[in-house]
Design an enzyme around this catalytic site. Structure first.
Site, mmCIF file in Angstrom:
data_model
loop_
_atom_site.group_PDB
_atom_site.id
_atom_site.type_symbol
_atom_site.label_atom_id
_atom_site.label_comp_id
_atom_site.label_asym_id
_atom_site.label_seq_id
_atom_site.Cartn_x
_atom_site.Cartn_y
_atom_site.Cartn_z
ATOM 1 N N ASP A 30 43.050 37.429 37.737
ATOM 2 C CA ASP A 30 43.243 36.196 38.497
ATOM 3 C C ASP A 30 44.621 35.624 38.164
ATOM 4 O OD1 ASP A 30 43.048 33.265 39.183
ATOM 5 O OD2 ASP A 30 41.037 33.882 39.767
ATOM 6 N N ILE A 31 45.330 35.119 39.161
ATOM 7 C CA ILE A 31 46.673 34.572 38.921
ATOM 8 C C ILE A 31 46.631 33.167 38.319
ATOM 9 C CG2 ILE A 31 47.794 35.993 40.678
ATOM 10 C CD1 ILE A 31 47.842 33.448 42.455
ATOM 11 N N ASN A 88 31.302 32.076 43.706
ATOM 12 C CA ASN A 88 31.293 30.805 44.424
ATOM 13 C C ASN A 88 31.001 31.061 45.899
ATOM 14 O OD1 ASN A 88 32.172 29.468 42.038
ATOM 15 N ND2 ASN A 88 34.269 30.055 42.505
ATOM 16 N N VAL A 97 39.079 31.824 48.765
ATOM 17 C CA VAL A 97 39.384 33.012 49.560
ATOM 18 C C VAL A 97 38.065 33.512 50.127
ATOM 19 C CG1 VAL A 97 40.329 35.345 49.574
ATOM 20 C CG2 VAL A 97 41.361 33.595 48.101
ATOM 21 N N HIS A 101 33.688 37.767 46.323
ATOM 22 C CA HIS A 101 34.235 38.255 45.063
ATOM 23 C C HIS A 101 33.492 37.660 43.877
ATOM 24 C CE1 HIS A 101 36.444 34.588 46.140
ATOM 25 N NE2 HIS A 101 36.664 34.386 44.844
ATOM 26 N N HIS A 103 33.890 36.564 39.780
ATOM 27 C CA HIS A 103 34.802 36.236 38.687
ATOM 28 C C HIS A 103 34.146 36.699 37.397
ATOM 29 C CE1 HIS A 103 37.203 33.157 40.974
ATOM 30 N NE2 HIS A 103 36.092 33.161 41.696
#
Length: 116
Positions: A30-31, A88, A97, A101, A103
């Site tokens: 993750d950025i 989420n 986004v 996905h 995390h």
């Protein structure tokens, strides 16, 4: 479904630090990490917008996301101390986004979930 940031990462149009990849799943750092280890796991071929959009036929793919996260955690030595996996769903939950996905968060004590 619209083209997303994650679709561009899959196609290597946007750089990412990829730490896991198999035929169906891509994992990358993750950025804006929320823990010392923060990796996102996404499906490469089925850009489902949210968990709420997933169908029963996609259950095996959802399982693959979880198994990929667990495999990565074991491989990186994170499983012994523990890790958190979060998904989420929509804006109120923090999804930014709209390409499903997971995390994976690890590398430090994460504490307990509190009340909102």
């Amino acid at each position: 479904m619209t083209d997303t940031l994650f679709s561009k990462i899959i196609r290597r149009e946007i750089p990412a630090t990829i730490v896991y990849e198999d035929e169906d799943i891509l994992g990358f750092k993750d950025i804006a990490p929320q823990a010392p280890v923060h990796v996102l796991f996404i499906p490469k071929h089925a850009p489902i917008p949210t968990l709420d959009d997933a169908t029963a036929e996609q259950a095996p793919l959802l399982g693959r996301l979880l198994l990929a996260a667990a495999e990565y955690a074991r491989r990186e030595g994170l499983a012994q101390d523990g890790y958190r996996v979060v998904m989420n769903c929509r804006e109120h939950a923090g999804q930014t986004v709209f390409h499903i996905h997971l995390h994976l968060l690890a590398g430090a004590p994460l504490g307990h979930f509190g009340t909102p």
